[in-house]
Write a protein that holds these residues in place. Sequence first.
Motif, PDB file in Angstrom:
ATOM      1  N   ASP A 132      11.895  19.705  30.510  1.00 34.44           N
ATOM      2  CA  ASP A 132      11.921  21.026  30.280  1.00 34.44           C
ATOM      3  C   ASP A 132      12.633  21.244  28.827  1.00 34.44           C
ATOM      4  OD1 ASP A 132      14.481  19.863  30.356  1.00 34.44           O
ATOM      5  OD2 ASP A 132      15.667  21.077  31.884  1.00 34.44           O
ATOM      6  N   GLY A 133      12.273  20.067  27.988  1.00 31.23           N
ATOM      7  CA  GLY A 133      12.705  20.149  26.463  1.00 31.23           C
ATOM      8  C   GLY A 133      14.022  19.672  26.224  1.00 31.23           C
ATOM      9  N   HIS A 149      17.856  21.365  22.475  1.00 27.31           N
ATOM     10  CA  HIS A 149      16.492  21.501  22.851  1.00 27.31           C
ATOM     11  C   HIS A 149      15.768  21.066  21.808  1.00 27.31           C
ATOM     12  CE1 HIS A 149      18.088  23.667  26.588  1.00 27.31           C
ATOM     13  NE2 HIS A 149      19.034  23.973  25.874  1.00 27.31           N
ATOM     14  N   ASP A 152       9.877  20.838  19.419  1.00 24.88           N
ATOM     15  CA  ASP A 152       8.541  20.454  19.614  1.00 24.88           C
ATOM     16  C   ASP A 152       8.308  20.153  21.117  1.00 24.88           C
ATOM     17  OD1 ASP A 152       6.197  19.223  19.904  1.00 24.88           O
ATOM     18  OD2 ASP A 152       6.298  17.597  18.393  1.00 24.88           O
ATOM     19  N   ASP A 153       7.476  21.061  21.557  1.00 29.02           N
ATOM     20  CA  ASP A 153       7.311  21.209  23.061  1.00 29.02           C
ATOM     21  C   ASP A 153       6.192  19.704  23.640  1.00 29.02           C
ATOM     22  OD1 ASP A 153       8.336  23.724  23.368  1.00 29.02           O
ATOM     23  OD2 ASP A 153       6.423  24.617  23.514  1.00 29.02           O
ATOM     24  N   HIS A 154       5.832  19.125  22.610  1.00 28.64           N
ATOM     25  CA  HIS A 154       4.976  17.865  22.918  1.00 28.64           C
ATOM     26  C   HIS A 154       5.872  16.506  22.492  1.00 28.64           C
ATOM     27  CE1 HIS A 154       1.825  20.560  23.973  1.00 28.64           C
ATOM     28  NE2 HIS A 154       2.015  21.274  22.570  1.00 28.64           N
TER      29      HIS A 154
END
Length: 170
Positions: A132-133, A149, A152-154
């Motif tokens: 979930d980051g 958090h 960068d989502d990846h």
Amino acid sequence: MKKRFKIVIIVVLALIVCSLLLWCLSPHSFEDIISADESTIISLACTTTISGLNSDGTTYISNYELQSLVKDSEEFTDVLDLLKSCAYRQDLQNLFPWAITRVESGGSKTVQVFLVWGSTERDTCYLVFHEDGQVVVSLGANDGFEVYHATDDHILDRLTDYVQKNGVEK
């Protein structure tokens, strides 16, 4: 006089709210969240856990490890470069006056990174990246965690792919 007092209170409250929002939204570097200079890190270990359901409905758990990477190794540099490539934002939980001792997060994939930059427990840091980051950080001998958090989502996928490709399955 009463009207002026109300205006001052409203302005002060607005400034506090704006300051909190700015604090939460401002990205921090990797060095900021581990409270150490990246160049002082002498070793690290990295593991990833992936779980899920097979097509026949049975569960699986896969673990991959990169253990005891020393400063001069290529994997050490690669993992640190991945960690530094991302910025991290504070979570409001970090403002609590008590220690955060429990963090819940869903997902079927995590990456754990253990960093060492000295010979005592105070010179260590443990990070857990969740789907979930959330990035949970435990610094040295502290009793609680800090929660960030990733911007960068990846980052979790890139760390997982790297550890799977270069690590050993356990």
